[in-house]
Every structure is written in structure tokens, then in C-alpha cells.
Design a protein around this motif. Structure first.
Motif, PDB file in Angstrom:
ATOM      1  N   CYS A 302      14.287 -41.246  23.383  1.00  0.00           N
ATOM      2  CA  CYS A 302      13.599 -40.091  22.799  1.00  0.00           C
ATOM      3  C   CYS A 302      14.618 -39.100  22.244  1.00  0.00           C
ATOM      4  CB  CYS A 302      12.727 -39.403  23.845  1.00  0.00           C
ATOM      5  SG  CYS A 302      11.274 -40.344  24.359  1.00  0.00           S
ATOM      6  N   THR A 385      13.975 -32.929  21.923  1.00  0.00           N
ATOM      7  CA  THR A 385      12.691 -33.307  21.324  1.00  0.00           C
ATOM      8  C   THR A 385      11.849 -32.078  20.985  1.00  0.00           C
ATOM      9  OG1 THR A 385      11.555 -33.558  23.466  1.00  0.00           O
ATOM     10  CG2 THR A 385      12.701 -35.488  22.597  1.00  0.00           C
ATOM     11  N   ASN A 420       8.421 -37.655  20.176  1.00  0.00           N
ATOM     12  CA  ASN A 420       9.337 -37.889  21.293  1.00  0.00           C
ATOM     13  C   ASN A 420       9.195 -36.847  22.399  1.00  0.00           C
ATOM     14  OD1 ASN A 420      10.685 -40.289  20.439  1.00  0.00           O
ATOM     15  ND2 ASN A 420      11.746 -39.084  18.891  1.00  0.00           N
TER      16      ASN A 420
END
Length: 545
Positions: A302, A385, A420
């Protein structure tokens, strides 16, 4: 004769046929910093080949086509037989084939395996992010399966293979397989201990029949899945193959594909099990602990995926500004645009530098490195993220109306940007995971602070931010309500420490002034005066070959 108004002027050329790896200074330098000297030339050659492929017009076309032609569910064949298959555009398969051939599922046990794979993931994900989901899960299944050495012996060579075979068939006859994951259910979401899927033991050792559902099953076209279900001993991890050893299809009913904001090229599904055959992985009742190895590896992806999105967004914005004129000169030379681009470049470089440091920690057997990544992965997953959507939106705006048009590619980056942060635990889940590590694993905090402390004395703003963080951590009263604040500060001091030690002075100074010294506004493009913005932007500029 064409009308004179049809003459195209003042439009940038396509950013195509360039080396994505060579054009990314932060990525190049990070690989050189962490790689073993004996492997560096080989890694450079690998990434150079992948970088040229990623920047090619052909690969860009694959990415566009895979997103313009999303997967299609076929529940039955023409005769009425249930088949539960997902059809993909040929460009999807070209992307998957290239990812496998480049070793993006082959990190475990290789020299500098995680570092080179992480750098490759950042490079190739800039072509198209959706196919990164099955690539990530295939890579990440290895540590979970190692809880059962007999299963790992069968599946690991197929998971790490560089061959891509999309045909559903018994694994014994395949050169490589793809893995998916099924954890969440509609009544529980992130609270996987509330799962209701039942696992009933069968006569064979370690064999079970699963009955229930999964609300968000990633990559339902995969050869096998790691899933959680309630066994007699509690939540347990299982390996669920699509095709049984005798060649018959396992019961795996795809109810529908999700209609998602982004990630359009990839399939995500609601699935049901009805006496579905599966094999236990690890001990009964230890399902969460078993599958957490997979979760940790996908959380790193991620971070890598968001770093890739930010890098591509910066590359497109800087490229556009370098070739577009407005108000009497190139956009890239306008002071306010320069501030915006520099701010975006800072965020991108911090993300990339952090991601490669985490990957290098996975290549080490040192106990301190394991403790460091236990905390740093969750911290970085939360922050990097979270920064991605605002970053993508600002980069899109740098292209003006052109950036709002699908053909620019920026809307696809923007739609992908929140994913993500949601996948593998939303922001709150990751923040609470950090709190658990702080409270239960003091060695993890010690290792994290040692890493940050390697820059002690190099920048007074970083030193002050570390002192503020320690004050926050010293007061555990009501810390849950402050969890996001604490994790954000942890992420920023980690990024600041890495940039102060490894980035050019202009980058480190601007980061510390704005992110740690507090001398900035709430939006991108509010960096303070006195910084070398031109050097920061030039460093981020992609140069077509």
C-alpha cells in the motif's frame, strides 16, 4: 485546408518512451543506498529494463485499455453450468505477464529481494495500478503459508514463479499461480473476529468444509485464496483452491463484482461458500496471527503503491508545466506554480524514501530491523496513503482543464488515490494497530526511535518535532482519541530523519521547514520563502530519452 484554429500550439508532448526508473532520482538513490554492493549492477540492469518498459507507449496503452475494458463476470456457461469465471481484456494479461516476468512476486529468499522487488513495484505500478492487487497478494501469501511447511512446499514455488498462467487448472499442472484473499464479511468489515463463515472438519487431516460468504474478495479469478473462517477452535486461516486436485471446480460462487470508484481494471467480488473444500493453515484459533504475515506484506505494498501514484502524478505535473506557457512564460518558471510543484515533489520523495527503507528492513534478519518494521510499516501505511488523494488532486489541477479530461490519465490516478488507505485496514485500523504495538511491544518503539535518532543534531526542527512526539507518547491517558495525531507525528519524524540523512540539502531543508517547523499552510503550494524550490522541482523532472 484545415482551419487555422485547428493548429495545435502550446500543448505539451506526451510523456512517453522514457525510463521511469532512471527519471526518478529518489528511487535510484534509495536503491543504491540500501542494495548490497555485490548486487547493485544486476539490480540497476533489472530496473533499467523494467523502467524503459514502463515508460513505453505500448505499456501505457495496455494500462488505458485495461481500465477502459473492466472485467466481466460469467456465472454460467451457455449450457447453464455454473462456472463463476471472470473475463479480462487482453491488456490486463499483458500487464500481469510482464509483472510476473519482472519478478514482482519473487522476493522471498533472494539477495536484496524485497528491495529490488519494491523498487520494481513502484516503477511498474505507474503504468497501471489495478493489476498490482493480485501481484501484491501473490507475493504476500508466502509468509502466511510458511505457518504450514507442507503447504508452503507445494505452493511457494508456484507463487514466486515468473510464469503467468491465467487458466484455472489443478496447481500441479501449472507453472505459476495467483493468490487472492478473503477476510471481510458484510456484518463485520475490519472486525474479522465477528466473521460468521463456518469451517467444519472433514475426515482428512487439516481438511475442512467452509460455509458462508466474503463481502470483499480480492481478485476472484485467482487460483487460490487465503480466507478466515470460524473453526471449532476459533478464527482460523484456510487455503481455498479454485480447482481441486482431481480437476473439478471447488464451490466458489461469485455473486457479483463490485462497482468501484477506481481500480477499475481489477475484479473485486462478493462470494459465497457452500461446503467448499479448504485446508487449514496454522493452528485453529490462530487465524488472525497466521494471516497477519500476509497483511504486513500487503500493507507495505500500500505504501509502495501510493508512492508510485504520487511519483507519476508529480512526473505528469512537472512535465506539463515545463512545456506549457502562460502569462508570458513557461509555467514551470512562475513562482507560485514552482511552489506547488516543489511541495508535491517533497511529498513524493518522502514517500519513496520511506517505502524503500521499509523494504530494506524486510531483507534483514536482524531482530532490531524486524522490530522497526513492525511499527514503521503501520505508521507509514497510515500516513503515506492518507497523503495520496490530496496530492493527486493538486497534481491534476496543475494541468488545469486538461487534467480533468480522461485522456490525460490524471482522473485515473485521482480515482485510484484513496484505495490504499482503505485496503488492508482503514486509517483508524492502522492507527489502533500502532497503539497496540506501542503498548505491547516496547522493542518496536525503541527500534523506531533509534532509526529516527540517527539524524539527531542535524536539524533543529527535526529535533524539536522528536521532543514533541516523546511528550505525546509519555501521556498514554486517553491516547486512543489522539491516535491519528500521534501516528502522523511518528510518520513525519521518520520521513524527516530519512530525508535529512539521505536527500539533497534543498529537499531536507524544505521538508523540515514545512512539515516539522510548521511554516506552511493547509494546502499544497504554501512552502515558506527562502527555499531552493527550483532545485527541488528540477530533481523531480522526468526526462524523456
Amino acid at each position: 485546408m484545415d482551419c487555422l484554429t485547428h493548429t495545435v500550439t502550446n500543448q505539451p508532448p506526451p510523456l512517453a518512451d522514457y525510463d521511469v526508473h532512471a527519471a526518478d532520482a529518489a528511487l535510484r538513490e534509495g536503491v543504491e543506498r540500501h542494495a548490497s554492493p555485490a548486487n547493485l549492477e544486476e539490480i540497476r540492469a533489472e530496473l533499467g529494463e523494467l523502467g524503459r518498459a514502463a515508460g513505453s507507449r505500448q505499456a501505457q496503452e495496455w494500462g488505458e485499455q485495461a481500465n477502459a475494458n473492466p472485467p466481466v463476470l460469467r456465472t454460467h456457461d451457455r449450457y447453464g453450468h455454473r462456472i463463476d469465471e471472470v473475463d479480462f481484456h487482453p491488456s490486463w494479461h499483458r500487464l500481469m505477464e510482464h509483472a510476473r516476468a519482472a519478478g514482482l512476486t519473487d522476493a522471498w529468499g533472494r539477495a536484496d529481494g524485497h528491495l529490488r522487488r519494491a523498487a520494481g513495484f513502484v516503477v511498474w505500478s505507474q503504468v497501471e495500478a489495478g493489476h498490482g492487487c493480485p501481484v501484491s497478494m501473490t507475493h504476500a501469501a508466502v509468509p502466511a503459508l510458511r505457518a504450514d511447511p507442507s503447504l508452503a512446499a507445494v505452493w511457494e514455488p508456484l507463487l514466486t514463479s515468473r510464469a503467468y498462467d491465467p487458466v484455472l487448472a489443478p496447481p500441479a499442472g501449472k507453472a505459476g499461480v495467483v493468490f487472492g484473499m478473503g477476510m471481510t464479511e458484510k456484518q463485520g468489515g475490519s472486525d474479522v473476529r465477528a466473521n460468521t463463515t463456518r469451517a467444519e472438519p472433514l475426515a482428512g487431516a487439516g481438511e475442512y468444509a467452509l460455509t458462508g460468504h466474503k463481502w470483499f474478495c480480492s481478485a476472484p479469478m485467482s487460483d487460490a485464496f487465503l480466507v478466515l473462517a470460524q473453526a471449532p477452535g476459533g478464527p482460523t486461516c484456510f487455503l481455498l483452491p479454485r480447482v481441486l486436485p482431481d480437476g473439478t471446480r471447488n464451490t466458489f460462487r461469485i455473486q457479483r463484482l463490485k462497482d468501484k470508484l477506481g481500480n477499475r481494471s481489477n475484479a473485486s467480488a462478493e462470494v459465497e461458500f457452500a461446503g467448499t473444500w479448504a485446508q487449514r493453515v496454522g493452528e485453529e484459533g490462530r487465524g488472525v496471527a497466521t494471516i497477519i504475515g500476509m497483511v504486513s506484506a500487503t500493507r507495505l505494498d500500500c505504501v509502495l503503491g501510493s508512492a508510485a501514484l504520487m511519483r507519476q502524478a508529480v512526473a505528469q505535473a512537472v512535465h506539463h508545466a515545463a512545456h506549457r506557457s502562460a502569462f508570458g512564460g513557461p509555467l514551470i518558471g512562475k513562482p507560485l506554480m514552482l511552489n506547488v510543484l516543489a511541495d508535491l515533489a517533497l511529498e513524493s520523495e518522502a514517500a519513496t524514501t520511506t517505502a524503500l527503507r521499509l523494504a530494506a528492513a524486510y531483507d534483514s534478519d536482524d531482530e532490531g530491523e524486524r522490530a522497526f518494521r513492525r511499527l514503521a510499516v503501520a505508521v507509514s501505511k497510515f500516513w503515506v496513503t492518507k497523503r495520496c488523494p490530496a496530492h493527486a488532486a493538486e497534481a491534476l489541477e496543475c494541468l488545469g482543464g486538461n487534467g480533468y479530461v480522461e485522456e490525460s490519465g490524471m482522473p485515473r490516478l485521482f480515482r485510484e488515490s484513496p484505495l490504499n488507505s482503505v485496503w488492508e485496514g482503514s486509517g483508524n485500523v492502522n492507527a489502533l494497530d500502532v497503539l497496540r504495538a506501542l503498548q505491547r511491544e516496547p522493542r518496536a518503539l525503541d527500534a523506531f526511535l533509534r532509526e529516527v535518532g540517527r539524524a539527531r543534531g542535524a536539524d533543529h526542527r527535526l529535533d524539536g518535532a522528536v521532543r514533541d512526539l516523546l511528550t505525546e507518547l509519555a501521556d498514554l491517558e486517553g491516547i486512543e482519541v489522539r491516535a491519528r495525531r500521534v501516528v502522523e507525528r511518528m510518520a513525519l519524524v521518520l520521513q524527516g530523519s530519512l530525508l535529512v540523512r539521505f536527500a539533497p540539502a534543498a529537499v531536507a531543508d524544505a521538508f523540515c521547514a514545512s512539515r516539522l517547523g510548521g511554516d506552511r499552510g493547509a494546502s499544497f503550494g504554501t512552502l515558506p520563502r527562502g527555499l531552493d524550490l527550483a532545485s527541488i522541482v528540477e530533481r523531480a523532472r522526468p526526462v524523456p530519452r
